[in-house]
Design an enzyme around this catalytic site. Sequence first.
Site, mmCIF file in Angstrom:
data_model
loop_
_atom_site.group_PDB
_atom_site.id
_atom_site.type_symbol
_atom_site.label_atom_id
_atom_site.label_comp_id
_atom_site.label_asym_id
_atom_site.label_seq_id
_atom_site.Cartn_x
_atom_site.Cartn_y
_atom_site.Cartn_z
ATOM 1 C CB SER A 111 -0.961 -0.031 1.013
ATOM 2 O OG SER A 111 -1.662 -1.086 1.005
HETATM 3 C C1 SAM Z 1 -3.502 -3.936 -0.601
HETATM 4 S S1 SAM Z 1 -2.981 -5.498 -0.114
HETATM 5 C C2 SAM Z 1 -2.207 -5.646 1.487
HETATM 6 C C3 SAM Z 1 -1.136 -4.639 1.692
HETATM 7 C C4 SAM Z 1 -0.149 -5.321 2.775
HETATM 8 N N1 SAM Z 1 -0.763 -5.000 4.099
HETATM 9 C C5 SAM Z 1 1.195 -4.794 2.635
HETATM 10 O O1 SAM Z 1 1.669 -4.020 3.765
HETATM 11 O O2 SAM Z 1 1.705 -4.996 1.577
HETATM 12 C C6 SAM Z 1 -4.298 -6.554 0.071
HETATM 13 C C7 SAM Z 1 -4.120 -8.071 0.291
HETATM 14 O O3 SAM Z 1 -5.259 -8.488 0.868
HETATM 15 C C8 SAM Z 1 -5.365 -9.926 0.388
HETATM 16 N N2 SAM Z 1 -6.744 -10.174 0.369
HETATM 17 C C9 SAM Z 1 -7.514 -10.275 -0.480
HETATM 18 N N3 SAM Z 1 -9.003 -10.970 0.200
HETATM 19 C C10 SAM Z 1 -8.687 -11.338 1.476
HETATM 20 C C11 SAM Z 1 -9.260 -12.067 2.398
HETATM 21 N N4 SAM Z 1 -10.439 -12.356 2.206
HETATM 22 N N5 SAM Z 1 -8.278 -12.463 3.542
HETATM 23 C C12 SAM Z 1 -7.234 -12.207 3.572
HETATM 24 N N6 SAM Z 1 -6.501 -11.590 2.820
HETATM 25 C C13 SAM Z 1 -7.071 -10.705 1.699
HETATM 26 C C14 SAM Z 1 -4.884 -9.715 -0.942
HETATM 27 O O4 SAM Z 1 -4.592 -11.004 -1.417
HETATM 28 C C15 SAM Z 1 -3.746 -8.766 -0.839
HETATM 29 O O5 SAM Z 1 -2.730 -9.351 -0.723
#
Ligand code: SAM
Length: 401
Positions: A111
């Site tokens: 992010s």
């Molecule tokens: C914007 S990224 C997160 C950024 C992260 N916190 C970082 O520091 O890099 C969003 C993440 O949420 C995950 N995601 C999507 N749906 C999800 C779910 N139901 N449970 C857990 N993770 C999920 C995606 O695969 C993705 O890796």
Amino acid sequence: MEHGRQLPEDRLPTALTTTMTSPAALAEELAGSGVLEPTWREAFSAVPRHRFIPDTVWVEDGDHLTPVHREDDETGWMDLCYANDAVVTQVDDGVPAGPGQSGHEITSSASRPDVVARMLAALQAEPGMSVLEIGTGTGWNAALLAERLGAGGVTSVEVDPAVADRARRTLREAGYGKVAVVTGDGALGHPPGAPFDRLIATVAVDRVPYAWVEQTRPGGRVVVPWTTDLHNGALVSFVVGRDGTMQGRIMGNVAFMRLRSQRGKRASLDRHVRDGKGTRRSFTDLHPYDVFGEYDASLAIGLRVPRCKLIVSGHDGGAYTVWLIDPWSGSWAGLDYRPDAERLAVRQSGERDLWQEVHDAYRWWDGLGRPTADRWGLTVTPEEQYVWLDTQDDPIDRPST
Ligand SMILES: C[S@@+](CC[C@H](N)C(=O)[O-])C[C@H]1O[C@@H](n2cnc3c(N)ncnc32)[C@H](O)[C@@H]1O
């Protein structure tokens, strides 16, 4: 211009433009712009963001996402790692679906640093607290939490097994091996670790899972990017009550990818727009900028017009068309903006008059005195979630989604 990325990623207005190539420089820039709280500065300086970014990342190229490989362009890759921008780290759930190995949809990213800083400030976490993160992604945010709070208190859930494995390995190699990375659906939280002092979602939801309330202790905080089908999103900071509910207010403008199970349907001009005999034609005096260009207005309209996606396609000479599409019913509307036209031509098709709905929602918001985003709040109970204005005793009527 039709593609799957209708939402900007982790976007907030920013004044940061300098190229930076170290965590200390990034921390200094963020602190200088006022978004990084002094209590978080050491953590941002200590965690090397580039160690969490995979060697292949993706950049926007017209309608597609194309790969940038570290081995081909180390400097360019490093600049991406320390720019104040989201870095796209996975497309199309790991299987690029665009033409010639390009990607179509962003499915994981690191992010944007200033968004991360704002969300951590909203979380109000203190050293020693336990935190559950939903959406591990690269592991960078989990590392920041571990650096400040202590690694033993940080649990992070990631739905994509390959992304989770990589984050687990990277965290271990970077010295944060005590962070627990759980592969699973974050909508369920992580019951074995509950209750947590704090919960932070780095993935957007329109329906806040009740498990997040249940697994946070009374008085604890839950920070969530919240979205509607029409609107990019808002950051909501909740406080959990003793009665098993939580209330929160909108704190700012953020846009994240959605939780996998809440992705909904993609709108597509090719698939959904058929301009023919059944199209209803009219004109409007309401300018699309007043409706969609103003954050406060578009947020409120998104509350009242469910199942409606927005796509803007540009034309020559400053003209553009605003498309409203309900991919569930197949209804669509097109609003043609021409710089020299006095009125705007409207086309509507299908069982819904989508432009009329948006128009009515705008009038409703106007009639309420044009409330700003920070006046809206959300309450989540075991049975429901509702939106209110100023006080939770004043819930608004919201068509069900
Ligand atoms: C914007 S990224 C997160 C950024 C992260 N916190 C970082 O520091 O890099 C969003 C993440 O949420 C995950 N995601 C999507 N749906 C999800 C779910 N139901 N449970 C857990 N993770 C999920 C995606 O695969 C993705 O890796």
